[in-house]
Design a protein around this motif. Structure first.
Motif, PDB file in Angstrom:
ATOM      1  N   GLU A   1       0.818  -1.212   0.000  1.00 28.95           N
ATOM      2  CA  GLU A   1       0.000   0.000   0.000  1.00 28.95           C
ATOM      3  C   GLU A   1       0.850   1.258   0.000  1.00 28.95           C
ATOM      4  O   GLU A   1       0.507   2.247  -0.659  1.00 28.95           O
TER       5      GLU A   1
ATOM      6  N   LEU B   1       1.864   2.020  -3.459  1.00 28.72           N
ATOM      7  CA  LEU B   1       0.749   2.546  -4.240  1.00 28.72           C
ATOM      8  C   LEU B   1       0.511   4.020  -3.930  1.00 28.72           C
ATOM      9  O   LEU B   1       0.209   4.816  -4.832  1.00 28.72           O
TER      10      LEU B   1
ATOM     11  N   GLN C   1       0.734   7.215  -6.455  1.00 32.21           N
ATOM     12  CA  GLN C   1      -0.278   8.267  -6.581  1.00 32.21           C
ATOM     13  C   GLN C   1       0.363   9.657  -6.567  1.00 32.21           C
ATOM     14  O   GLN C   1       0.024  10.519  -7.388  1.00 32.21           O
TER      15      GLN C   1
ATOM     16  N   GLN D   1      -1.312   0.240 -12.212  1.00 27.48           N
ATOM     17  CA  GLN D   1      -2.489  -0.628 -12.287  1.00 27.48           C
ATOM     18  C   GLN D   1      -2.131  -2.082 -11.997  1.00 27.48           C
ATOM     19  O   GLN D   1      -2.881  -2.790 -11.316  1.00 27.48           O
TER      20      GLN D   1
ATOM     21  N   ALA E   1      -1.594  -2.399  -8.322  1.00 29.16           N
ATOM     22  CA  ALA E   1      -2.885  -2.329  -7.623  1.00 29.16           C
ATOM     23  C   ALA E   1      -3.637  -3.649  -7.746  1.00 29.16           C
ATOM     24  O   ALA E   1      -4.298  -4.091  -6.800  1.00 29.16           O
TER      25      ALA E   1
ATOM     26  N   TYR F   1      -2.013  -6.074  -5.364  1.00 26.59           N
ATOM     27  CA  TYR F   1      -2.406  -5.702  -3.997  1.00 26.59           C
ATOM     28  C   TYR F   1      -3.815  -6.204  -3.696  1.00 26.59           C
ATOM     29  O   TYR F   1      -4.089  -6.738  -2.618  1.00 26.59           O
ATOM     30  N   GLN F   2      -4.707  -6.059  -4.662  1.00 31.91           N
ATOM     31  CA  GLN F   2      -6.091  -6.485  -4.493  1.00 31.91           C
ATOM     32  C   GLN F   2      -6.188  -8.003  -4.364  1.00 31.91           C
ATOM     33  O   GLN F   2      -6.964  -8.520  -3.562  1.00 31.91           O
TER      34      GLN F   2
ATOM     35  N   TYR G   1      -7.588   1.496  -5.037  1.00 27.99           N
ATOM     36  CA  TYR G   1      -6.409   1.804  -5.841  1.00 27.99           C
ATOM     37  C   TYR G   1      -6.600   1.403  -7.308  1.00 27.99           C
ATOM     38  O   TYR G   1      -6.191   2.135  -8.208  1.00 27.99           O
ATOM     39  N   ALA G   2      -7.236   0.259  -7.532  1.00 24.02           N
ATOM     40  CA  ALA G   2      -7.517  -0.151  -8.909  1.00 24.02           C
ATOM     41  C   ALA G   2      -8.420   0.882  -9.588  1.00 24.02           C
ATOM     42  O   ALA G   2      -8.204   1.242 -10.756  1.00 24.02           O
TER      43      ALA G   2
END
Length: 318
Positions: free
Chosen positions: A145, A148, A152, A194, A197, A200-201, A212-213
């Motif tokens: 995270e 990510l 950002q 992407q 993300a 991560y998901q 995040y996605a």
């Protein structure tokens, strides 16, 4: 030489799989280690799916090989026919990932010239031990995270820079080619984000955080619109009195561009500029008319660019 976490997990899970298979006195115990090597993936979800699909694949391979070996004997020709049948069926069932591993295990039937319940159980244990240790190894995943969030911040900085450069273009301080290069660089970075993300998901068992996605998808949509805006800029004849409002709008957007900005203030400013253009004296030549049309088209694209973020902010708050 840098040894990554996945490499460490692969080595440990393979060694433990072989140790356990040897301790259980299984035939072809090293195969459990090879299966573990092939089963360590980038996420918990994909590792679990790989294990399940490979067990299904082994079941299919066992059934088909039983038919082939029963009819043709334990001969190389029987194994060849097995592959001719097994591969297309596995592909059609979405079990492609287990083709190689299951085929290797089927060769054990061929070498032993037997498909007794004991040897079949042996192969299932090898598969279970291999994918099991791979899954256990993948239970530990570093928290991505923070990375990510860094992505950002980098993306928003790149957006700010690009918006500022667009205003510089209207002041004839930068070329369109430079704008397009930076826009493509931003798109490439978002694509990488992407992928991170998505991983991560997939590393969340119960609650799947889609923020995040969704964020990276939103920024990617904005880049697509931004690319159209840059192409519109190239068709606009720079007349200072006409473009000064757009320059100010781009600079304001760059200054206030942030994850928490819902875009409503920018949309209001775009509307004000649009109304000012509408109240201007009508163009008297074809060139002026076409230039005015390009200005309106640019504003329309700008509006779409901000609306994408505004809609995203609304969904998140809901």
């Amino acid at each position: 030489m840098r040894i990554g976490l996945r490499t460490v997990k692969t080595g440990v899970s393979a060694a433990l799989a072989m140790i356990l298979a040897n301790a259980l006195q299984l035939l072809y115990a090293p195969s459990a280690g090879i299966i573990a090597v092939l089963s360590v993936t980038n996420s918990k979800k994909s590792s679990l799916q790989t294990g399940i699909y490979r067990l299904f694949s082994l079941t299919l391979a066992t059934l088909i090989s039983y038919i082939c070996f029963s009819l043709l004997g334990y001969q190389p020709i029987a194994f060849g026919i097995f592959l001719l049948l097994f591969i297309p069926i596995a592909v059609s069932l979405g079990l492609s990932d287990g083709i190689v591993v299951s085929s290797v295990l089927v060769t054990h039937y061929l070498v032993e010239e037997s498909m007794s319940w004991g040897i079949i159980f042996n192969e299932y244990l090898l598969m279970t031990i291999g994918v099991g240790f791979a899954l256990i190894a993948n239970l530990y995943m570093p928290n991505a995270e923070n990375r990510l969030k860094e992505d950002q911040q980098i993306i928003e900085t790149m957006f700010k820079k690009l918006l500022t450069e667009m205003s510089s273009y209207l002041k004839q301080e930068i070329t369109e080619q430079k704008l397009l290069e930076n826009c493509n660089g931003l798109l490439s970075f978002i694509r990488q984000g992407q992928l991170r993300a998505q991983t991560y998901q997939e590393n969340q068992w119960v609650v799947r955080d889609v923020y995040y996605a969704s964020y990276f998808a939103m920024r990617r949509s904005q880049v697509s619109v931004l690319h159209d805006m840059i192409e519109s800029l190239d068709r606009i004849e720079v007349v200072e009195i006409q473009v000064e409002k757009i320059v100010a709008l781009l600079e304001y957007t760059s200054e206030t561009f942030a994850e928490e900005n819902d875009g409503n203030e920018i949309l209001a400013r775009i509307f004000d500029v649009y109304e000012e253009y509408r109240q201007m004296t009508l163009p008297i030549s074809r060139e002026e008319f076409e230039n005015r049309a390009e200005l309106f088209q640019f504003l329309q694209s700008f509006k779409s660019f901000i609306e994408i973020k505004a809609e995203f902010s609304q969904r998140i708050t809901e």
